[in-house]
Design a protein around this motif. Structure first.
Motif, PDB file in Angstrom:
ATOM      1  N   PRO A  63     -77.948  53.310-111.183  1.00 27.79           N
ATOM      2  CA  PRO A  63     -76.591  53.848-111.325  1.00 27.79           C
ATOM      3  C   PRO A  63     -75.570  52.721-111.480  1.00 27.79           C
ATOM      4  O   PRO A  63     -75.776  51.621-110.964  1.00 27.79           O
ATOM      5  N   VAL A  64     -74.480  53.010-112.212  1.00 22.67           N
ATOM      6  CA  VAL A  64     -73.489  51.975-112.494  1.00 22.67           C
ATOM      7  C   VAL A  64     -72.077  52.397-112.108  1.00 22.67           C
ATOM      8  O   VAL A  64     -71.742  53.581-112.093  1.00 22.67           O
ATOM      9  N   ILE A  65     -71.280  51.372-111.809  1.00 20.25           N
ATOM     10  CA  ILE A  65     -69.832  51.512-111.717  1.00 20.25           C
ATOM     11  C   ILE A  65     -69.266  50.614-112.804  1.00 20.25           C
ATOM     12  O   ILE A  65     -69.618  49.438-112.898  1.00 20.25           O
ATOM     13  N   LEU A  66     -68.422  51.189-113.655  1.00 19.33           N
ATOM     14  CA  LEU A  66     -67.817  50.448-114.754  1.00 19.33           C
ATOM     15  C   LEU A  66     -66.531  49.791-114.268  1.00 19.33           C
ATOM     16  O   LEU A  66     -65.717  50.436-113.594  1.00 19.33           O
ATOM     17  N   ILE A  67     -66.345  48.517-114.604  1.00 15.02           N
ATOM     18  CA  ILE A  67     -65.122  47.788-114.267  1.00 15.02           C
ATOM     19  C   ILE A  67     -64.577  47.236-115.585  1.00 15.02           C
ATOM     20  O   ILE A  67     -65.037  46.215-116.087  1.00 15.02           O
ATOM     21  N   ALA A  68     -63.611  47.956-116.154  1.00 16.36           N
ATOM     22  CA  ALA A  68     -63.131  47.638-117.499  1.00 16.36           C
ATOM     23  C   ALA A  68     -61.700  47.121-117.476  1.00 16.36           C
ATOM     24  O   ALA A  68     -60.909  47.461-116.593  1.00 16.36           O
ATOM     25  N   HIS A  69     -61.387  46.305-118.479  1.00 21.57           N
ATOM     26  CA  HIS A  69     -60.031  45.780-118.644  1.00 21.57           C
ATOM     27  C   HIS A  69     -59.573  46.000-120.081  1.00 21.57           C
ATOM     28  O   HIS A  69     -60.347  45.824-121.025  1.00 21.57           O
TER      29      HIS A  69
END
Length: 193
Positions: A63-69
């Protein structure tokens, strides 16, 4: 996050995130962090960026958590509109920082092909963080994006584009938004159980 291994996917924006950018510092400090590396950081093509995000998510069943900018946030929104259900199911949540308004009149031509910005609800807990003086998005527009995506919003005062240029190298205070998101993910998972 209890009892579940998580992969943190760092999703940089246009021109990537340099060594002194907070995304790089976070990648070096968060366990199981992976950066989505795009083939062309300077002339991004929406389908390529969305495809690479899908490839990285699907490359591992964790499972992933996305950390986007910036443009990475818009990439996440486009990806969520097209992604296979199995990949969508892997994403536990997304932290979207300083989403770039690719529809604004002064938008650089290189990133206009990411318009229009998707307006659908994202199917996972989402936290948007923006600023009241970001040249890439107005606070009002960031709030509109967050509302469309079903996200919580935090508007910082005088934080610019929340990047190196605006003085956000390590951006330690940003972890508070990540922890807040993780709390929402826990709550979301308990409700689903």
């Amino acid at each position: 996050m209890h009892n579940e291994s998580i992969r943190y996917l760092i999703v940089p924006g246009w021109q990537g995130s340099a060594d002194d950018h907070w995304q790089t510092h976070w990648q070096n400090s968060l366990p199981n962090s992976v950066r989505v590396e795009q083939a062309d950081w300077l002339k991004p093509r929406r389908e390529d960026w969305v495809g690479e995000l899908q490839r990285v998510i699907a490359s591992d069943s964790t499972p992933v958590i996305l950390i986007a900018h910036s443009l990475g946030c818009v990439t996440v929104a486009h990806w969520a509109q097209l992604a296979p259900l199995a990949s969508l199911g892997q994403v536990r949540g997304a932290l979207l920082v300083a989403p770039a308004d690719v529809e604004r009149p002064n938008c650089p031509p290189a990133i206009r092909n990411f318009a229009p910005i998707p307006e659908h609800l994202l199917p996972f807990p989402t936290q948007v963080v923006s600023s009241d003086n970001d040249s890439a998005v107005s606070a009002l527009r960031a709030m509109e994006m967050a509302r469309n995506w079903g996200a919580e919003i935090g508007i910082l005062s005088g934080a610019g584009h929340i990047n190196v240029k605006s003085g956000h190298q390590r951006w330690e205070q940003g972890f508070a938004y990540l922890y807040r998101l993780q709390g929402r993910i826990e709550h979301f998972n308990r409700r689903r159980a």
